[in-house]
Design a protein around this motif. Sequence first.
Motif, PDB file in Angstrom:
ATOM      1  N   ILE A   1       0.839  -1.204   0.000  1.00  0.00           N
ATOM      2  CA  ILE A   1       0.000   0.000   0.000  1.00  0.00           C
ATOM      3  C   ILE A   1       0.871   1.251   0.000  1.00  0.00           C
ATOM      4  O   ILE A   1       0.605   2.220  -0.728  1.00  0.00           O
ATOM      5  CB  ILE A   1      -0.942   0.000   1.220  1.00  0.00           C
TER       6      ILE A   1
ATOM      7  N   TYR B   1      -7.006  -1.750   0.036  1.00  0.00           N
ATOM      8  CA  TYR B   1      -7.746  -1.195   1.174  1.00  0.00           C
ATOM      9  C   TYR B   1      -8.827  -2.176   1.643  1.00  0.00           C
ATOM     10  O   TYR B   1      -9.104  -2.282   2.840  1.00  0.00           O
ATOM     11  CB  TYR B   1      -8.386   0.136   0.789  1.00  0.00           C
TER      12      TYR B   1
ATOM     13  N   ARG C   1      -7.143  -4.719   3.703  1.00  0.00           N
ATOM     14  CA  ARG C   1      -6.837  -4.205   5.041  1.00  0.00           C
ATOM     15  C   ARG C   1      -8.045  -4.335   5.965  1.00  0.00           C
ATOM     16  O   ARG C   1      -7.916  -4.786   7.106  1.00  0.00           O
ATOM     17  CB  ARG C   1      -6.391  -2.747   4.928  1.00  0.00           C
TER      18      ARG C   1
END
Length: 223
Positions: free
Chosen positions: A21, A153, A156
């Motif tokens: 990321i 994301y 995550r």
Amino acid sequence: MYTCYHEFIWKAEKQHLELEISKAEGQLRNCRFRTGLLMREMIVCGGLLVVPLVMIFVDALFPVYSSGSIVGNMMAAGRETFDLVLQGFYICLFPFLVFFFVKAIIIWLINKYNRSEKKPLEEYDPYRKEFPKSEVSYAIEEEKLVRILSIYYTYRKKMEQIKDDLTEDEASMTPEELRTELDKLVYYEEVVPAEPFQREVRVRTMMITAIVSVIVIICIIYW
């Protein structure tokens, strides 16, 4: 039950994800910075082209007159010499200014209108032998990075949810099962920074620059 073995496996994967990321976010910022530089380059080159032409035009509206005295003749001669030097300097730099201005415009047009069809993202292959090709425009590079980041994301959030479920005993999973679940996360090949000013664009820019430079220089000389 969430044990130290779960924590070790989870942290190792989380560090890997955060690294990917971080790299993608850094490249995205750099891509947008380069796009901003392109706009600023257009403004600066356009100003360097237009402002001297305006000054030459204004100077032509106020021709040099001599009062007939020695001082007046010297001032008139000095101004004419100064004007000729500046015009000659500008004419010498003009082809280069046009080149960079045309280059900036063409790259901007490529980024604005040359958006290719969305292609599937390439999964990371540690055994891949050939190096990925660079993107053809900043716009395509940015679009790919945004897609990759949106997926990461999601990963995550998924990892945080798994940890919460295991910690609160809402889910039961052995360390091996956790490892199997995290192995399902797919990582993608790094996006190679765009090189929009490639050979075919460079040749086209030089041709346009040569034509525009000759036309404008002839106009300035005969004006």
